[in-house]
Each structure stands twice: as C-alpha cells, then as structure tokens.
Design a protein around this motif. Structure first.
Motif, PDB file in Angstrom:
ATOM      1  N   ASN A  71     -23.349  17.540 -44.125  1.00 20.65           N
ATOM      2  CA  ASN A  71     -24.352  17.602 -43.065  1.00 20.65           C
ATOM      3  C   ASN A  71     -25.097  17.682 -42.160  1.00 20.65           C
ATOM      4  N   SER A  79     -28.326  14.529 -41.069  1.00 16.33           N
ATOM      5  CA  SER A  79     -29.228  15.320 -40.137  1.00 16.33           C
ATOM      6  C   SER A  79     -29.829  14.309 -40.838  1.00 16.33           C
ATOM      7  N   ILE A 129     -24.133   8.833 -35.783  1.00 15.18           N
ATOM      8  CA  ILE A 129     -23.443  10.498 -35.383  1.00 15.18           C
ATOM      9  C   ILE A 129     -21.652  10.558 -35.600  1.00 15.18           C
ATOM     10  N   TYR A 183     -28.128  24.615 -36.570  1.00 13.27           N
ATOM     11  CA  TYR A 183     -28.721  23.551 -36.541  1.00 13.27           C
ATOM     12  C   TYR A 183     -29.206  22.213 -36.183  1.00 13.27           C
ATOM     13  N   SER A 184     -27.631  21.925 -35.893  1.00 10.94           N
ATOM     14  CA  SER A 184     -27.600  21.113 -35.273  1.00 10.94           C
ATOM     15  C   SER A 184     -28.337  20.678 -33.864  1.00 10.94           C
ATOM     16  N   CYS A 218     -31.111  18.613 -32.338  1.00  7.06           N
ATOM     17  CA  CYS A 218     -31.236  17.986 -30.533  1.00  7.06           C
ATOM     18  C   CYS A 218     -32.449  17.977 -29.731  1.00  7.06           C
ATOM     19  N   GLU A 250     -25.942  14.047 -29.754  1.00  5.67           N
ATOM     20  CA  GLU A 250     -25.414  15.037 -31.514  1.00  5.67           C
ATOM     21  C   GLU A 250     -25.490  16.727 -30.598  1.00  5.67           C
ATOM     22  N   GLY A 306     -21.620  15.915 -32.276  1.00  3.52           N
ATOM     23  CA  GLY A 306     -22.139  16.485 -33.583  1.00  3.52           C
ATOM     24  C   GLY A 306     -22.599  18.603 -33.857  1.00  3.52           C
ATOM     25  N   ALA A 307     -22.663  18.669 -32.736  1.00  3.19           N
ATOM     26  CA  ALA A 307     -22.852  20.520 -32.922  1.00  3.19           C
ATOM     27  C   ALA A 307     -21.362  20.932 -32.099  1.00  3.19           C
ATOM     28  N   THR A 312     -18.447  21.261 -35.393  1.00  5.40           N
ATOM     29  CA  THR A 312     -18.552  22.708 -35.753  1.00  5.40           C
ATOM     30  C   THR A 312     -17.234  23.316 -35.280  1.00  5.40           C
TER      31      THR A 312
END
Lengths: 129, 94, 81
Positions: A39, A43, A91, C36-37, C41, C56, C60-61, C65
């Motif tokens: 991951n 990123s 993404i 981190y995500s 962002c 994101e 992503g986050a 998660t």
C-alpha cells in the motif's frame, strides 16, 4: 546543490516512500506487513504521478467561469488534470487488489493457522506439500 | 535475508535517483506531462462537455470506457472475495 | 506552494510509513496506515489534486482501513517483526 535538491523534492519524497514500501515487501516476514508495504508503494507511485502534473502558481482544474464563454483559457493557470484522472482509476484498482489480497490472506490463515512466511514454509516442508 | 533486502532496496533507490536527473523540475509548466494532450483538455473540456470540473469531464466523458473498465475490475474483485470467503457446504468442493 | 506545510506533511508521511512497517501490533500498524493515507490526501490537496484527495480519503483511508481491520480481526493480531 541545495537548489537542485529543493527543485525536485517531490521525487526524493516518492523515492524514500518507495524504498520503505519495497523493503517491507521483501524484508518483512509477516504477510500483513508485506501488504502494508504494498500500500505504501502504491501511494508513492500515485504521489509521483500527481506531483508531475503540478504547475507553479496554477490553481485546481475547475473552471470558475460560466462554462459557455468563448474567452481564451490560459492553460498555464490550471493544473494538468490528466494525471489526476489516471490516478483516480489507480486508487480504486489498488483497493480492489488489496481486498483480493486480504481474502487470500484469510484463506492462508485458515489453512496454516499462521501468517508468518517462514512458519508457513516450514509447515509446507514438513507435510511435504 | 534482511541484509539482502536492504541491499536490493538501496540499489533500486540509487537507480531511481539516477533517473531523477532527467525529470523536469517542480512545478514546471512546460514539462512533457503537461504539454501534449492536457492543454487541449483544459481548453475544450468545458465547451464540449458542459462540465466546469475538468477532471470529471475527462474521467466520465473523454475516457468513459476506461471508467467502465474500472467498474468491471471492482466487480471482479468483489466476486472473487465472495467466492473465496464463502462458507463451504457439506460435501461441496471449492 | 506553502513550503512549511509541505515540509511538515512530508515529514509526517515518512514517519507514518516507517512506523507502519515497524510496529509489532498489526492493528496499530493498520491504523497508522490509515493516518498515512490521510496525510497523503492532505499533501495531494495541497498539490491541487482535490479529486484524487477525495477519492483517497474515502476509498484509500476509509474502505481500505475497514478491510484491513476486518482481515486482522479474522486472523492473528501479533506479528513477529
């Protein structure tokens, strides 16, 4: 020298993150840690793509006009939208791959009752599979 | 193992740092990434698609087949997760 | 570009990345990955990529998660390295 470093700082950040992610993917034994490294790696790549589209002094690629005027649009005052589009796709695809990887991980845990790579290899060697 | 990983990672980083030499600087408006097709998008997107947000216009209009393929990818991933994690019934393989 | 904000965000991102791969507790590592995500962002918002930052933050986050926590809760929480 300092000017050179600062003028390309986005590349240093992405290289550092990529090295962290690659190290987690190669050097760590736990499979969830490998996935976290993947991951981080993804990123970093997305950061690279977003950062090459930046133009100094430009604004976000949303036009504030009414949309049907025929006035000339200054290209240099809007950030390049193309990397953003590609990275939106990236993404979502990265989340899809993460989901599949986590499902595979749960299957591995059901079969071997551990997530450490070396223990899995030992069990496989003992059972001769 | 950890030492080998560290050596491999540092070699990869060195290669990448060598490659940075040729990249354009931060915020360069004439970088290769922003000089071929993206000026056309910025100039024509609003007129042709009537969407002020250029990213959305490119995502859902110019490259809508790409977005459709993306939904296919997400659908396949969801189906794969369901097939992998379902509870097995008695006497049924898979 | 506000270079102070950029510097702080980059610093936090690198700290979060290093912490996420070094914490022994997997649940903590996953939560640090979420942080981190979010920092990532923020950095993208600062670079002007608002749509990417939205995606994101939500995908992503958020979803990532949740998926990680679900997988960790179904498997073991302790890690050897």
């Amino acid at each position: 020298m300092l000017d050179y470093v600062i003028s390309k700082y986005n590349f240093w950040i992405y290289i550092i993150l990529m090295m962290i992610g690659l190290y987690a993917m190669i050097g760590k034994k736990n499979l969830v840690k490998k996935l976290i490294g993947m991951n981080v790696f993804q990123s970093a790549i997305i950061l690279f793509y977003v950062s090459i589209g930046v133009k100094a002094g430009a604004t976000v690629p949303i036009l504030s006009g009414h949309g049907h005027g025929h006035e000339a649009i200054d290209v240099a005052s809007y950030i390049n939208p193309l990397p953003h589009v590609l990275m939106l796709t990236a993404i979502v695809v990265s989340i899809a791959t993460t989901g599949i990887a986590l499902a595979t991980l749960i299957l591995i845990y059901r079969k071997y009752n551990t997530l450490e790579e070396d223990e899995i290899l030992k069990i496989r060697k003992e059972t001769g599979a | 193992m950890k030492v080998i990983a560290l050596i491999a990672v540092i070699m990869t980083g060195a290669l990448l740092i060598y490659g940075v030499e040729d990249m354009p600087g931060w915020g360069d408006p004439n970088s290769p990434a922003s000089s071929y097709v993206s000026p056309q998008y910025i100039q024509e997107a609003t007129e042709k698609t009537a969407t002020p947000n250029i990213v959305t216009a490119v995502l859902a209009d110019y490259r809508s087949y790409d977005t459709m393929g993306e939904t296919v990818v997400v659908f396949t991933a969801a189906i794969g997760c369901i097939l992998m994690l379902r509870k097995k019934r008695n006497g049924e393989g898979g | 570009m506000i270079w102070q904000l950029d510097l702080i965000l980059c610093l936090f991102i690198i700290i979060c990345a290093i912490a996420a791969i070094n914490v022994k507790d997997l649940l903590a590592a996953v939560i640090i990955l979420g942080a981190y995500s979010f920092f990532m962002c923020l950095l993208w918002t600062e670079m002007g990529a608002v749509d990417v930052a939205f995606t994101e933050a939500s995908v992503g986050a958020g979803v990532g998660t949740v998926l990680f926590i679900a997988a960790v809760s179904k498997t073991k929480r302790r890690s050897k390295d």
